[in-house]
Design an enzyme around this catalytic site. Sequence first.
Site, PDB file in Angstrom:
ATOM      1  N   ARG A   1     -10.282  -4.948  -9.766  1.00  0.00           N
ATOM      2  CA  ARG A   1     -11.013  -3.683  -9.808  1.00  0.00           C
ATOM      3  C   ARG A   1     -12.499  -3.964  -9.590  1.00  0.00           C
ATOM      4  NH1 ARG A   1      -7.068  -1.287  -8.990  1.00  0.00           N
ATOM      5  NH2 ARG A   1      -6.067   0.336 -10.226  1.00  0.00           N
TER       6      ARG A   1
ATOM      7  N   HIS B   1      -9.638  -1.193  -0.390  1.00  0.00           N
ATOM      8  CA  HIS B   1      -8.659  -1.019  -1.478  1.00  0.00           C
ATOM      9  C   HIS B   1      -7.243  -0.816  -0.915  1.00  0.00           C
ATOM     10  CE1 HIS B   1      -8.206   0.301  -5.940  1.00  0.00           C
ATOM     11  NE2 HIS B   1      -7.059  -0.188  -5.474  1.00  0.00           N
TER      12      HIS B   1
END
Length: 316
Positions: A231, A279
């Site tokens: 993350r 992502h």
Amino acid sequence: MSAFCFVAPSWPMDVWASAMREVMPQLDVRVWPDTVGNPQDITYAAAWLAPPDVLKNFSNLKVIFSLGAGVDAILSDPTLPSQVPIVRVNDPDLTNRMSEYIVLHVLMHHRQQRRLDANQKARLWDGFATHAAKDITVGIMGLGVLGQDSAMKLKAMGFQVVGWSRSRKSLPGVKSFAGSAQFEEFLQCTDILVSLLPATPQTEGIINSKLISKLSRRGPLGAPILINAGRGRQQNENDILAALNSGALHAATLDVFGKEPLPKESPLWGNPNLTITPHVAADSDPKTICGYIQKQISAFEEGGPLQNLVDRQSGY
Ligand code: NDP
Ligand code: OXD
């Protein structure tokens, strides 16, 4: 009345709703906000980047399904119903996708593919020295479902692999370091650092200049490499940029960012030693994930236990 509702406004909900109807034709599938109907009908919700304050309206909710492996976005909702169990994704399809990504980027840096690409563009025939995988140690932060699978696949490629997690693991041929007491030791033997940690208060900003300064400089490339597919909140992007510019980091791959989409004006885009992906390391496949949810709902309705429950206390 029992209904299932997707709350994932950034994803193509028509595709997800039809995948869910296909695997569970008897289920009343709704999509927030357009077809949510009476919020009290909703007994199952499936969320990805759900806006805060939505799930709290489903007062008869029995289970919240995360549509991904990470649950930081769900847990960040201050009005999240406190007693409802949360199930996250743990599925071979997603795990394989992540391992493909990690192996791809470890190999790309190890074999210096970016340098070869630049040489090709310059029509330059430069057979620079290459190195054996056995001379490189890949250190994986977060030796959970994804980290363990990547570790075994990198091991099969011939890399030395070490891992770091809260609790010690027993994986064949992979040295396991645990907790803050062994963090430094783990970093000191790591040439290529891979982060597959969840975003929690404990992992916030963990990838910073202090961490980078502790990584091994004994590897054949002379300076360490960073790959973060965990993350963005785990990384200090200014520190990473400074380390790439000073040579404290040889190169990096980032799939996740503090702000997504990464703003066009971010200086990260222009760094020649940084590989950016949007992502996409391990996408959630609608058919596969809906099949996973269907199995969980069917077992749950027959009185069985839910699998892969999130521990709200630890935050993952
Ligand atoms: P798991 O929960 O299976 O594994 C998490 C691992 O991190 C565990 O080994 C855990 O330790 C370790 N960990 C957590 N907190 C700490 C800490 N403070 N110190 C040391 N170790 C810690 O998760 P997954 O492997 O399934 O997924 C990991 C993360 O990957 C997700 O949370 C998500 O953020 C990210 N992800 C990113 C994707 C992408 O496309 N970029 C796709 C999917 C996931 P222990 O084992 O001791 O509990
Ligand atoms: C996930 C993700 O957590 O895709 O599954 O980031």
